[in-house]
Design an enzyme around this catalytic site. Structure first.
Site, short mmCIF file in Angstrom:
data_model
loop_
_atom_site.label_atom_id
_atom_site.label_comp_id
_atom_site.label_asym_id
_atom_site.label_seq_id
_atom_site.Cartn_x
_atom_site.Cartn_y
_atom_site.Cartn_z
N ASP A 98 -6.25 -2.84 10.99
CA ASP A 98 -5.11 -1.96 11.17
C ASP A 98 -5.03 -1.59 12.65
OD1 ASP A 98 -3.02 -0.32 10.61
OD2 ASP A 98 -4.10 1.02 9.26
N CYS A 120 0.82 -1.21 0.00
CA CYS A 120 0.00 0.00 0.00
C CYS A 120 0.86 1.26 0.00
CB CYS A 120 -0.93 -0.02 1.21
SG CYS A 120 -2.43 0.87 0.85
#
Ligand code: ITT
Length: 403
Positions: free
Chosen positions: A320, A204
């Site tokens: 996350d 990412c």
């Protein structure tokens, strides 16, 4: 890999353990899980029941689950008792009751009309939604009086012509080579030995063409472009240039935080994204507006952080680390036990502080659908370090391909 055996029938557990012996999969039974779960077998077919049993256990444990539903099909009874084999003589009956009822109905029926078969459907269900079904059949004849003491169920009345013995007269090692369950579970065995675990990798925070092509050359599965406030933010125009140069084989994910629906659609169209990742406080209804594949992110602080996940219908869930200051990219890990627990909701992208030093442990512990890395493979915010990324991919693949 660990697989839960979704049955409470101890005779079956013994047989299945024997048939799958030597395979590099740890079988966990309800005894080890120290929980009993009763699943109502109300399906119309063996397949429906087998899948239902496996799904209930998979959801309960978050692990792949393996179940079978088996039945005896007697031709004279046009396939009965079939799916009703265990309750042929009524609810809560013994194997002997079922056998007695069968022999009574079959009384006087000539041998050539006493043909029958056992059919076994084994179902393997994975937390990422994969479902596999395997069939095994053994042909035989219903005899007139029970013979033999091994096996279980209808074994004493089921003659295997090739051996001229009932399944209850055959030694366990023979039954476990030729039975319907043996045939179905040998197929499971083959499937599992080919099914090398391949944890997907998403890189990412791609901000430049060089990093995108590095990820591509390393065989990474997906790249993420952040269209929200971040040190790794990219404009739609820049992302579009990179994406247009990339082949179809790599997934392009757009990351948004509490973005207006209209703006997401504009970027989606402009950049030809394959997947949308929502990393803010988007509602379940907002996510449902998108027909594209979606990833909903959750910032994990404690057990309560998981409560909201089942309200969302996304294609996958990204976990996350929670931070008060930022929506992501904290570089810190969270309690991975919670990620294991979240697997029951669907495919999990594990994010939050993954790097060269912890990714192997993370995969061993969580066995996520995918790992998501950003700052852990950077030389500075927004620029990936080729050596770190190469080593990261090597470590993930190393674990994924290990038995
Ligand atoms: P689970 O649902 O917990 O796996 P179960 O005992 O309900 O166990 P099934 O529904 O698969 O098992 O099987 C239905 C019945 O079919 C079972 O009660 C037996 O009477 C019969 N049966 C299944 N496999 C058999 C076998 O290998 N030999 C003889 N009879 C068998």
């Amino acid at each position: 890999m660990e697989i839960v055996l979704a049955t409470q029938n101890k005779d079956k557990i013994k047989e299945i353990r024997e048939i799958l012996k030597g395979i590099s999969v740890k079988l966990i039974t309800f005894q080890e899980h120290s929980r009993e779960l009763s699943v109502k077998e109300d399906g119309k077919t063996l397949e429906e029941n087998a899948i239902k049993k496996a799904e209930v256990w998979m959801k309960e444990t978050g692990k792949p689950a393996l179940a079978d539903d088996s039945g005896l099909e007697v031709d004279y009874l046009t396939g009965a008792p079939g799916v009703y084999s265990s309750r042929f003589a009524g609810e809560d009956v013994t194997y002997a009751d079922n056998n007695a009822k069968l022999l009574k109905i079959m009384n006087g029926v000539p041998e050539e009309k006493r043909t029958a078969r056992f059919r076994c459907i084994a179902a393997l269900v994975f937390p990422d939604g994969r479902k596999e079904v395997f069939q095994g059949i053994i042909e035989g004849i219903i005899i007139t009086a029970p013979r033999g003491k091994s096996g279980f169920g209808y074994d004493p009345v089921f003659l295997v012509p090739e051996y001229n013995k009932t399944l209850a007269e055959l030694r366990d090692e023979i039954k476990n080579k030729i039975s319907h369950r043996a045939v179905a579970f040998k197929k499971v065995r083959e499937y599992l030995s080919q099914d090398k675990k391949t944890t997907k990798i998403k890189v990412c925070g791609i901000t430049n063409r060089e990093d995108a092509f590095l990820a591509l050359s390393l065989g990474v599965d997906a790249v993420g472009f952040i269209f929200a406030e971040s040190k790794r933010r990219i404009t739609a125009v820049e992302a579009c240039k990179i994406i247009d140069a990339l082949p179809q084989t790599i997934l392009k994910v757009g990351v948004f935080v509490n973005e207006e629906e209209k703006r997401v659609r504009q970027i989606l169209e402009l950049c030809h994204l394959n997947m949308l990742q929502f990393h803010g406080e988007e509602s379940p209804e907002y996510i449902l507006k998108f027909r594209e594949k979606t990833i909903k992110s959750f910032r994990i602080e404690d057990e309560d952080s998981l409560k909201n996940i089942p309200n969302y219908k996304a294609s996958a869930y990204l976990l996350d680390t929670y931070s008060e200051e930022t929506y992501g990219g904290t570089g810190k890990t969270f309690n991975w036990d919670l990620a294991v627990e979240a697997k029951k909701f669907g495919p999990i992208f594990l994010a939050g502080g993954l790097n060269l030093d912890n990714v192997e442990e993370a995969i061993r512990k969580v066995e996520p659908y995918a790992v998501d890395v950003s700052s852990g493979v950077e030389s500075y915010p927004g620029k990936k370090d080729p050596k770190k990324l190469e080593e990261f991919v090597r470590r993930v693949r190393g674990i994924s391909n290990a038995d």
